[in-house]
Design an enzyme around this catalytic site. Structure first.
Site, PDB file in Angstrom:
ATOM      1  N   ARG A 107      33.980  39.772  41.263  1.00 24.78           N
ATOM      2  CA  ARG A 107      34.036  39.631  42.714  1.00 24.78           C
ATOM      3  C   ARG A 107      34.134  38.155  43.079  1.00 24.78           C
ATOM      4  NH1 ARG A 107      28.163  41.384  45.013  1.00 24.78           N
ATOM      5  NH2 ARG A 107      29.254  40.978  46.977  1.00 24.78           N
ATOM      6  N   GLN A 142      27.303  35.587  44.397  1.00 24.33           N
ATOM      7  CA  GLN A 142      28.702  35.890  44.691  1.00 24.33           C
ATOM      8  C   GLN A 142      28.763  36.814  45.905  1.00 24.33           C
ATOM      9  OE1 GLN A 142      31.217  34.363  42.240  1.00 24.33           O
ATOM     10  NE2 GLN A 142      29.263  33.284  42.345  1.00 24.33           N
ATOM     11  N   ALA A 165      38.656  36.153  36.650  1.00 21.52           N
ATOM     12  CA  ALA A 165      37.472  35.524  37.234  1.00 21.52           C
ATOM     13  C   ALA A 165      37.484  35.598  38.759  1.00 21.52           C
ATOM     14  CB  ALA A 165      37.374  34.081  36.760  1.00 21.52           C
ATOM     15  N   HIS A 166      36.414  35.081  39.346  1.00 14.93           N
ATOM     16  CA  HIS A 166      36.245  35.205  40.796  1.00 14.93           C
ATOM     17  C   HIS A 166      37.316  34.438  41.573  1.00 14.93           C
ATOM     18  CE1 HIS A 166      33.075  31.692  40.530  1.00 14.93           C
ATOM     19  NE2 HIS A 166      34.262  31.340  40.100  1.00 14.93           N
ATOM     20  N   ASN A 167      37.711  35.038  42.688  1.00 13.66           N
ATOM     21  CA  ASN A 167      38.667  34.453  43.639  1.00 13.66           C
ATOM     22  C   ASN A 167      40.097  34.361  43.123  1.00 13.66           C
ATOM     23  OD1 ASN A 167      35.867  32.679  44.117  1.00 13.66           O
ATOM     24  ND2 ASN A 167      36.753  33.587  45.952  1.00 13.66           N
TER      25      ASN A 167
END
Length: 356
Positions: free
Chosen positions: A220, A200, A241-243
């Site tokens: 991240r 990530q 969660a990511h993004n």
């Protein structure tokens, strides 16, 4: 320790309210209508609480002008347009604040980190390379700021928080115990029956006046950043969660989970235990009621639900049986039956009209 007391006229001034009664009265705290004593200030948030207010022992009441007329037996008031907002403002007056500054002897801070002289760094805090901590920020014991993390002014980071992944926090951010900001996102590439980890490379950006509860995880980004805009408030036990991108002033209650790369608009409300699938978009001013499951984009403001309300147990079992029976009937067959019933109704209506 001596308890701080505040005059009623001082408190009225702080909320820009109209004082009625004895302004020199001293108050040591706020309290509920049920438990208030003569040295407590309380508030009445609507007519449904008037019966409680009439028998309350509080020394003074925060009310609207209309509500005051229903309490002729009471003497001391602060008149405002919004009693609940006035109460919220005054909680900060009576809240015990951490006034310490400086760095505790057990903290471990990298020489390259920049720590404001007015910040407080608690026992056993670890701060990594090139970190920044702004003015008047409090970081409680056993918290870790990994390399390249930046924390703005007037922030409060509670004990046992981990901030990593080069996360950037702006001003007046509050993060409560055991939350992880900037941890590794759940990214894996499937190939030949195995999951191959994706490093990530993004970060987490958190705006001004954001509040994050205990035991939350905000991952991240994989490539782009995970973003929480200004004024976002998050309850305990929330997974982001990511993004993910969350718009300003959105509120997320406990046990919600938001899957990767989803964008949630401004001024939204996610009630408890909502789930949002990944790669979706939710418009501004959307409310999701408790236990809703979002599986497609929401393009218009409004209130949406999918959670099933409580049934008595036997009723629930019968309902499940009927649902299964319904699922076994082809949709075309149901449609034909409905069309047949509709035709019969129209025929009866026509016959009835002719007989008139």
């Amino acid at each position: 320790m001596k308890v701080q007391q505040y005059r009623l006229d001082e408190l009225a001034h702080l909320v820009k309210g109209e004082l009625i009664g004895e302004g020199s009265l001293q108050f040591s705290n706020l309290a509920s209508l049920e438990n208030a004593e003569v040295n407590h200030l309380t508030f009445v948030n609507g007519e449904k609480h008037l019966d409680q207010a009439k028998v309350s022992r509080a020394g003074a009441y925060i009310v609207t002008a209309a509500l005051k007329e229903h309490l002729p037996e009471k003497d001391n008031f602060i008149i405002v347009d919004n009693p609940y907002l006035a109460f919220a403002i005054l909680t900060h007056v009576f809240d015990k604040k951490i006034s310490s500054t400086g760095i505790e002897s057990t903290a471990q801070i990298h020489p390259s980190a920049v720590i404001s002289k007015t910040a407080y760094i608690g026992h056993y805090v670890v701060i990594g390379e090139n970190c920044v901590v702004g003015d008047n920020t409090v970081i409680q014991s056993h918290t870790k700021l990994d390399d390249n993390v930046e924390v703005g002014k007037d922030c409060f980071i509670d004990s046992h928080v981990t901030i990593t992944g080069g996360s950037k926090l702006r001003d007046r951010v509050r993060i409560h115990s055991s939350t992880v900001i900037g941890g590794e996102g759940f990214g894996f590439a499937p190939y030949q029956g195995k999951w191959h980890r994706i490093a990530q490379l993004g970060s987490v950006l958190i705006g001004n006046d954001v509040r994050i509860g205990s035991n939350c995880s905000i991952d991240r980004g994989a490539l782009d950043n995970t973003i929480l805009e200004d004024g976002v408030i998050i309850d305990n036990l929330v997974q982001i969660a990511h993004n993910v991108h969350i718009g300003s002033n959105t509120a997320i209650a406990a046990k919600c989970g938001i899957a990767g790369s989803t964008k949630i608009g401004k001024n939204c409300i996610l009630a408890g235990a909502c789930g949002v699938a990944g790669h979706l978009s939710i418009a501004d001013n959307v409310t999701l009621t408790g236990m809703s499951m979002v599986t497609k984009n929401i393009s218009e403001a409004g209130t949406y639900s999918s959670g099933t309300g409580l049934f008595e147990n036997n009723h629930w079992k019968k309902t499940i049986v009927r649902l299964r029976q319904l699922a076994d009937v082809p949709l075309t067959q149901i449609t034909k039956r409905l069309d047949h019933i509709q035709a019969q109704i129209e025929s009866l209506e026509s016959t009835f009209n002719l007989r008139k």
